[in-house]
Scaffold this motif. Structure first.
Motif, PDB file in Angstrom:
ATOM      1  N   SER A  23       0.811  -1.222   0.000  1.00  0.00           N
ATOM      2  CA  SER A  23       0.000   0.000   0.000  1.00  0.00           C
ATOM      3  C   SER A  23       0.843   1.271   0.000  1.00  0.00           C
ATOM      4  CB  SER A  23      -0.939   0.000   1.205  1.00  0.00           C
ATOM      5  OG  SER A  23      -0.217  -0.138   2.400  1.00  0.00           O
ATOM      6  N   ARG A  24       2.154   1.136   0.023  1.00  0.00           N
ATOM      7  CA  ARG A  24       3.043   2.305   0.016  1.00  0.00           C
ATOM      8  C   ARG A  24       2.772   3.131  -1.239  1.00  0.00           C
ATOM      9  NH1 ARG A  24       8.287  -0.182   0.401  1.00  0.00           N
ATOM     10  NH2 ARG A  24       7.934  -0.237   2.642  1.00  0.00           N
ATOM     11  N   THR A  25       2.785   4.458  -1.096  1.00  0.00           N
ATOM     12  CA  THR A  25       2.517   5.312  -2.251  1.00  0.00           C
ATOM     13  C   THR A  25       3.266   6.633  -2.146  1.00  0.00           C
ATOM     14  OG1 THR A  25       0.764   6.103  -3.723  1.00  0.00           O
ATOM     15  CG2 THR A  25       0.459   6.525  -1.395  1.00  0.00           C
ATOM     16  N   THR A  26       3.378   7.313  -3.291  1.00  0.00           N
ATOM     17  CA  THR A  26       3.953   8.658  -3.345  1.00  0.00           C
ATOM     18  C   THR A  26       2.999   9.547  -4.123  1.00  0.00           C
ATOM     19  OG1 THR A  26       6.211   7.807  -3.332  1.00  0.00           O
ATOM     20  CG2 THR A  26       5.910  10.054  -4.117  1.00  0.00           C
ATOM     21  N   LEU A  27       2.682  10.696  -3.544  1.00  0.00           N
ATOM     22  CA  LEU A  27       1.862  11.704  -4.202  1.00  0.00           C
ATOM     23  C   LEU A  27       2.796  12.880  -4.500  1.00  0.00           C
ATOM     24  CD1 LEU A  27      -1.623  12.824  -3.280  1.00  0.00           C
ATOM     25  CD2 LEU A  27       0.152  14.531  -3.149  1.00  0.00           C
ATOM     26  N   SER A  28       2.819  13.360  -5.746  1.00  0.00           N
ATOM     27  CA  SER A  28       3.688  14.484  -6.110  1.00  0.00           C
ATOM     28  C   SER A  28       2.847  15.643  -6.618  1.00  0.00           C
ATOM     29  CB  SER A  28       4.691  14.063  -7.181  1.00  0.00           C
ATOM     30  OG  SER A  28       5.548  13.061  -6.685  1.00  0.00           O
ATOM     31  N   MET A  48      -0.174  19.994   4.866  1.00  0.00           N
ATOM     32  CA  MET A  48      -0.937  19.069   5.709  1.00  0.00           C
ATOM     33  C   MET A  48      -2.035  18.363   4.920  1.00  0.00           C
ATOM     34  SD  MET A  48      -1.094  21.273   9.223  1.00  0.00           S
ATOM     35  CE  MET A  48      -1.949  20.051  10.208  1.00  0.00           C
ATOM     36  N   LYS A  49      -2.666  19.062   3.991  1.00  0.00           N
ATOM     37  CA  LYS A  49      -3.695  18.418   3.165  1.00  0.00           C
ATOM     38  C   LYS A  49      -3.081  17.344   2.275  1.00  0.00           C
ATOM     39  CE  LYS A  49      -7.505  19.023  -0.048  1.00  0.00           C
ATOM     40  NZ  LYS A  49      -7.367  17.645  -0.473  1.00  0.00           N
ATOM     41  N   LEU A  50      -1.914  17.650   1.675  1.00  0.00           N
ATOM     42  CA  LEU A  50      -1.237  16.642   0.856  1.00  0.00           C
ATOM     43  C   LEU A  50      -0.860  15.426   1.696  1.00  0.00           C
ATOM     44  CD1 LEU A  50       1.092  18.939  -1.287  1.00  0.00           C
ATOM     45  CD2 LEU A  50      -1.003  17.780  -2.038  1.00  0.00           C
ATOM     46  N   VAL A  51      -0.395  15.676   2.926  1.00  0.00           N
ATOM     47  CA  VAL A  51      -0.042  14.591   3.839  1.00  0.00           C
ATOM     48  C   VAL A  51      -1.274  13.739   4.131  1.00  0.00           C
ATOM     49  CG1 VAL A  51       0.582  14.142   6.264  1.00  0.00           C
ATOM     50  CG2 VAL A  51       1.968  15.702   4.874  1.00  0.00           C
ATOM     51  N   ASP A  52      -2.406  14.375   4.443  1.00  0.00           N
ATOM     52  CA  ASP A  52      -3.638  13.647   4.749  1.00  0.00           C
ATOM     53  C   ASP A  52      -4.136  12.882   3.523  1.00  0.00           C
ATOM     54  OD1 ASP A  52      -5.702  12.930   6.633  1.00  0.00           O
ATOM     55  OD2 ASP A  52      -7.033  14.337   5.612  1.00  0.00           O
ATOM     56  N   ASP A  53      -4.030  13.489   2.339  1.00  0.00           N
ATOM     57  CA  ASP A  53      -4.459  12.813   1.106  1.00  0.00           C
ATOM     58  C   ASP A  53      -3.637  11.549   0.862  1.00  0.00           C
ATOM     59  OD1 ASP A  53      -6.361  14.781   0.620  1.00  0.00           O
ATOM     60  OD2 ASP A  53      -5.176  15.795  -0.930  1.00  0.00           O
ATOM     61  N   ALA A  54      -2.310  11.660   0.952  1.00  0.00           N
ATOM     62  CA  ALA A  54      -1.448  10.498   0.701  1.00  0.00           C
ATOM     63  C   ALA A  54      -1.678   9.421   1.759  1.00  0.00           C
ATOM     64  CB  ALA A  54       0.019  10.924   0.676  1.00  0.00           C
ATOM     65  N   ALA A  55      -1.761   9.834   3.028  1.00  0.00           N
ATOM     66  CA  ALA A  55      -1.981   8.872   4.108  1.00  0.00           C
ATOM     67  C   ALA A  55      -3.337   8.185   3.957  1.00  0.00           C
ATOM     68  CB  ALA A  55      -1.879   9.569   5.463  1.00  0.00           C
ATOM     69  N   GLY A  56      -4.350   8.946   3.552  1.00  0.00           N
ATOM     70  CA  GLY A  56      -5.674   8.358   3.346  1.00  0.00           C
ATOM     71  C   GLY A  56      -5.691   7.336   2.229  1.00  0.00           C
ATOM     72  N   LYS A  90       5.512  10.850   0.597  1.00  0.00           N
ATOM     73  CA  LYS A  90       5.673   9.384   0.626  1.00  0.00           C
ATOM     74  C   LYS A  90       5.024   8.843   1.887  1.00  0.00           C
ATOM     75  CE  LYS A  90      10.012   9.487  -1.917  1.00  0.00           C
ATOM     76  NZ  LYS A  90       9.787   8.504  -2.953  1.00  0.00           N
ATOM     77  N   ALA A  91       4.143   7.863   1.729  1.00  0.00           N
ATOM     78  CA  ALA A  91       3.393   7.348   2.870  1.00  0.00           C
ATOM     79  C   ALA A  91       3.380   5.826   2.865  1.00  0.00           C
ATOM     80  CB  ALA A  91       1.960   7.888   2.833  1.00  0.00           C
ATOM     81  N   SER A 100      -7.574   0.054  13.394  1.00  0.00           N
ATOM     82  CA  SER A 100      -6.844   1.287  13.109  1.00  0.00           C
ATOM     83  C   SER A 100      -5.458   1.002  12.536  1.00  0.00           C
ATOM     84  CB  SER A 100      -6.708   2.141  14.380  1.00  0.00           C
ATOM     85  OG  SER A 100      -5.930   1.464  15.343  1.00  0.00           O
ATOM     86  N   MET A 101      -4.893   2.035  11.935  1.00  0.00           N
ATOM     87  CA  MET A 101      -3.577   1.939  11.298  1.00  0.00           C
ATOM     88  C   MET A 101      -2.821   3.221  11.553  1.00  0.00           C
ATOM     89  SD  MET A 101      -5.221   1.001   7.627  1.00  0.00           S
ATOM     90  CE  MET A 101      -6.733   1.852   8.068  1.00  0.00           C
ATOM     91  N   GLU A 102      -1.516   3.116  11.807  1.00  0.00           N
ATOM     92  CA  GLU A 102      -0.676   4.302  11.814  1.00  0.00           C
ATOM     93  C   GLU A 102      -0.001   4.382  10.456  1.00  0.00           C
ATOM     94  OE1 GLU A 102       2.471   5.888  14.835  1.00  0.00           O
ATOM     95  OE2 GLU A 102       3.511   5.193  13.021  1.00  0.00           O
ATOM     96  N   VAL A 103      -0.078   5.560   9.840  1.00  0.00           N
ATOM     97  CA  VAL A 103       0.572   5.812   8.555  1.00  0.00           C
ATOM     98  C   VAL A 103       1.671   6.831   8.788  1.00  0.00           C
ATOM     99  CG1 VAL A 103       0.262   6.621   6.186  1.00  0.00           C
ATOM    100  CG2 VAL A 103      -1.578   5.337   7.315  1.00  0.00           C
ATOM    101  N   GLY A 104       2.875   6.487   8.364  1.00  0.00           N
ATOM    102  CA  GLY A 104       4.004   7.406   8.443  1.00  0.00           C
ATOM    103  C   GLY A 104       4.151   8.129   7.117  1.00  0.00           C
ATOM    104  N   VAL A 105       4.453   9.420   7.183  1.00  0.00           N
ATOM    105  CA  VAL A 105       4.552  10.231   5.969  1.00  0.00           C
ATOM    106  C   VAL A 105       5.837  11.057   6.007  1.00  0.00           C
ATOM    107  CG1 VAL A 105       3.426  11.994   4.559  1.00  0.00           C
ATOM    108  CG2 VAL A 105       2.033  10.398   5.875  1.00  0.00           C
ATOM    109  N   ARG A 106       6.549  11.040   4.904  1.00  0.00           N
ATOM    110  CA  ARG A 106       7.719  11.914   4.720  1.00  0.00           C
ATOM    111  C   ARG A 106       7.417  12.843   3.567  1.00  0.00           C
ATOM    112  NH1 ARG A 106      13.061   8.802   3.712  1.00  0.00           N
ATOM    113  NH2 ARG A 106      12.208   9.488   1.794  1.00  0.00           N
ATOM    114  N   VAL A 107       7.761  14.129   3.735  1.00  0.00           N
ATOM    115  CA  VAL A 107       7.529  15.130   2.699  1.00  0.00           C
ATOM    116  C   VAL A 107       8.893  15.592   2.192  1.00  0.00           C
ATOM    117  CG1 VAL A 107       6.427  17.325   2.124  1.00  0.00           C
ATOM    118  CG2 VAL A 107       5.441  15.865   3.917  1.00  0.00           C
ATOM    119  N   LEU A 108       9.086  15.466   0.883  1.00  0.00           N
ATOM    120  CA  LEU A 108      10.335  15.862   0.236  1.00  0.00           C
ATOM    121  C   LEU A 108      10.033  16.951  -0.780  1.00  0.00           C
ATOM    122  CD1 LEU A 108      11.338  12.191  -0.449  1.00  0.00           C
ATOM    123  CD2 LEU A 108      12.445  13.637   1.237  1.00  0.00           C
TER     124      LEU A 108
END
Length: 185
Positions: A23-28, A48-56, A90-91, A100-108
């Motif tokens: 399920s790993r993904t990258t939104l650019s 923060m919206k991009l982070v929430d979108d990718a994590a979702g 990247k999430a 529930s799930m914890e999703v980790g997100v890195r923003v580059l």
């Protein structure tokens, strides 16, 4: 490896686990003037919206259906993002509970017209709850860490979960005590 595999230590018998990579993904996204704050850099809320979108997207992929944001922990802004930056979010699922799930997100970020390596500009941890069509919690597959890094993230996520639950419990106990003492009604 994107095929489902059966979890050995699943809390939910019969639900096959999914590897982290499934399920790993990258939104650019290229940042424009529409994304700026009064200082001329990209508004934190846009990131923060991009982070929430990718994590979702990751949470929905992992759980096989709708998932809603339950909390966001430790959103850290490390560097400013500028107009013209190509932002990569990247999430991945770090940990799963029953629903529930914890999703980790890195923003580059990198300049759209340069070939320099991207710089990490932010990170966050979000908790998502999988829900059914009626909005009720539903079971999620266990995540199966594949690499040493995935296993470290899984263990760190367990620590964050313990702290989240302890903080919630301490706050509820304080509120109950204040009500019992007549300070709040």
């Amino acid at each position: 490896m994107t095929d489902q595999v059966t979890a050995v230590d699943s809390d939910i018998p019969g639900i096959p686990g999914k590897p982290t990579s499934a399920s790993r993904t990258t939104l650019s996204h290229i940042m424009t003037h529409n994304d700026t704050n009064l200082l001329g850099t990209v508004h934190g809320g846009v990131i923060m919206k991009l982070v929430d979108d990718a994590a979702g997207a990751v949470a929905g992929r992992h759980s096989g259906g709708p998932a809603v944001t339950a909390s966001m922990d430790e959103m850290a802004f490390l560097e400013p993002v500028r107009v013209g930056d190509l932002v990569h979010v990247k999430a991945q699922v770090n940990w799963t509970g029953r629903t529930s799930m914890e999703v980790g997100v890195r923003v580059l970020a990198e300049r759209w017209n340069e070939s320099a390596p991207p710089t990490q500009v932010g990170s966050a941890y979000l908790v998502f709850a999988a829900v059914d069509a009626d909005g009720k919690p539903r079971a999620v597959p266990p995540v199966l860490p594949e690499t040493d890094r995935d296993r470290r993230r899984y263990q760190e996520a367990q620590i964050r979960r313990t702290h989240r639950l302890a903080r919630r419990r301490a706050i509820m106990e304080l509120r109950e005590r204040r009500i019992a003492e007549g300070y709040e009604n």
